[in-house]
Design a protein around this motif. Structure first.
Motif: not given
Ligand code: IMP
Length: 418
Positions: A14, A39-40, A128-130, A225, A240, A274, A304
């Motif tokens: 972010d 997730n981005a 706290g994944t997406t 990320q 991530t 986040v 969030r």
């Molecule tokens: P995941 O990538 O969904 O498995 O999430 C794992 C961690 O990475 C969590 O803390 C998410 O909030 C963070 N995260 C994943 N993608 C982003 C992004 O694009 N921006 C900020 N945080 C991210």
């Protein structure tokens, strides 16, 4: 000039990468994503109009560019086509501009369910994944059972492997997490069911990138990320599931490190995070409220609220080394307008409980606003000294400063492509 430029987030994501990719795209023939998935959340504002992208590279708003999704990206086909529809409905041409690697691992509906079930089970200890299935999709890839784009073209063996994977996923969902299973039809619909739509977009990214470089064309690599979320070098386990640092480009696109000419680290003028995990410079109270509301700090993927804190130059110093940064781009400087205190973290000290406590330096605040400033000489001296301190502490010079969400709200000291 023929150049490969890389954009890397230097914090926990972010940082405002989307805007900078969009800004630099006119200098490149191709923009490439090399890791992560949907997730981005990359937000672009052009003439006041907002577009949020999750999977398609942020260069898509420009006509004369190819947007590539490298094999290091985990791919949700339903999401890809939903994003394409949304863009086309907004009048943006996508057709013929997107190339997807045949090596991309596919995200299945059961990956999403596993991601969410795991987070629920972890309760207070959650990452706290997406909730988009990113982690489980990468797990299957590394376990060498994952299905990839190229597998779609042998339907019989695809179905065979899909059944095996689904049996395994459903066993965990039902027996370990006590949740419902996922049906085969849903999994087929979101993979094989979309094969024909995907076919015209598939290509050999590695070959294509090398060919273009040979022809003297420039490339922009778009990191997703941020460095501190890197699976190996980040704040594990609160990270991530991909490598977010520059090293991921080789694996994620099939190009060698020597073909990267310039690595731009994108860093916000303060810090946000986040999701869960350590955040030494996190603040609360009025300062957090100021940063959160003025910076509109809400996740563009999940909505969030982002946690907010001071700039962490100590972390940036490390990240600059990890990524061999050529230069920095500081974003959202205008969000610091109006604060009556600005701190910058220069180092950490370890508290008796092992927690890292930041050591701060107080920086002079500025009067008025830097919003929309396009020339460094128009910045207040205090803002210039803040930027200078970031350069000194990180050991990296600042080439670009963003002073607002629009393309125009930018100070370009040096264009990475020139
Ligand atoms: P995941 O990538 O969904 O498995 O999430 C794992 C961690 O990475 C969590 O803390 C998410 O909030 C963070 N995260 C994943 N993608 C982003 C992004 O694009 N921006 C900020 N945080 C991210």
């Amino acid at each position: 000039m023929n150049k490969s430029v890389v954009l890397i987030g230097t914090q926990w994501g972010d940082e405002g990468k989307g805007k900078i990719v969009d800004l630099l795209t006119p200098h490149a023939s191709v923009v490439v994503r090399f890791q992560g998935g949907h997730n981005a959340g990359h937000t672009l504002v052009v003439k006041g109009k907002k577009t949020v992208l999750h999977l398609i590279p942020s260069g898509i708003l420009h006509e004369e560019v190819t947007c590539m999704i490298g094999g290091g990206v985990v791919l949700s086909l339903p999401h890809l086509f939903a994003e394409i529809n949304e863009l086309e409905e907004a009048g943006i041409t996508v057709s013929g501009k997107v190339l997807v690697s045949e090596k991309c691992p596919l995200i299945l509906p059961s990956h999403v369910e596993l991601d969410r079930a795991r987070e629920r089970k972890l309760g207070e200890k959650k990452i706290g994944t997406t909730g988009r299935g990113i982690g489980p999709a990468y797990e299957d890839k590394v376990a060498r059972r994952g299905l990839r784009v190229k597998d779609l073209f042998d339907e019989r063996s695809f179905l065979e492997q899909l059944k095996i994977n689904l049996e395994y996923h459903n066993f965990i969902l039902e027996k370990y997490y006590g949740e419902s299973s996922v049906g085969l039809q849903e999994s087929v619909d979101s993979t094989l069911g979309l094969k024909d739509k995907l076919l015209p977009m598939i290509g050999d990214i590695s070959k294509e990138l090398r060919k273009r470089r040979g022809e003297g064309k420039s490339t922009l690599f778009e990191g997703a990320q941020g460095s501190l979320l890197d699976i190996d070098q980040g704040t594990y386990p609160f990270v991530t599931s991909s490598n977010t640092n520059v090293g991921a480009i080789s694996g994620g696109c099939g190009v060698g490190p020597k073909s990267l000419d310039y690595i731009l680290g994108i860093t916000k003028a303060y810090t946000t995070r986040v999701g869960e995990g350590p955040f030494p410079t996190e603040v609360d109270g009025l300062i957090a409220q100021h940063l959160s509301s003025k910076g509109k700090e809400f996740g563009s993927t999940t909505g969030r609220p982002r946690r907010c804190g001071w700039f962490d130059a100590n972390a940036l110093k490390e990240v600059a080394q990890l990524n061999s940064l050529t230069a920095l781009c500081v974003t959202k400087l205008d969000v610091l307008d109006g604060l009556d205190q600005i701190l910058i973290c220069t180092d950490y000290k370890e508290a008796s409980n092992g927690e890292l406590k930041p050591i701060y330096e107080e920086m002079p605040v500025w009067e008025g606003s830097v919003a929309g400033v396009t020339s460094k000489s128009d910045l207040p001296v205090e803002a210039i000294s803040y930027l200078k301190r970031i350069e000194e502490l990180s050991g990296v010079g600042i080439d670009i400063i963003s002073t607002g969400p629009d393309r125009e709200d930018t100070i370009i000291e040096k264009n990475p492509f020139c």
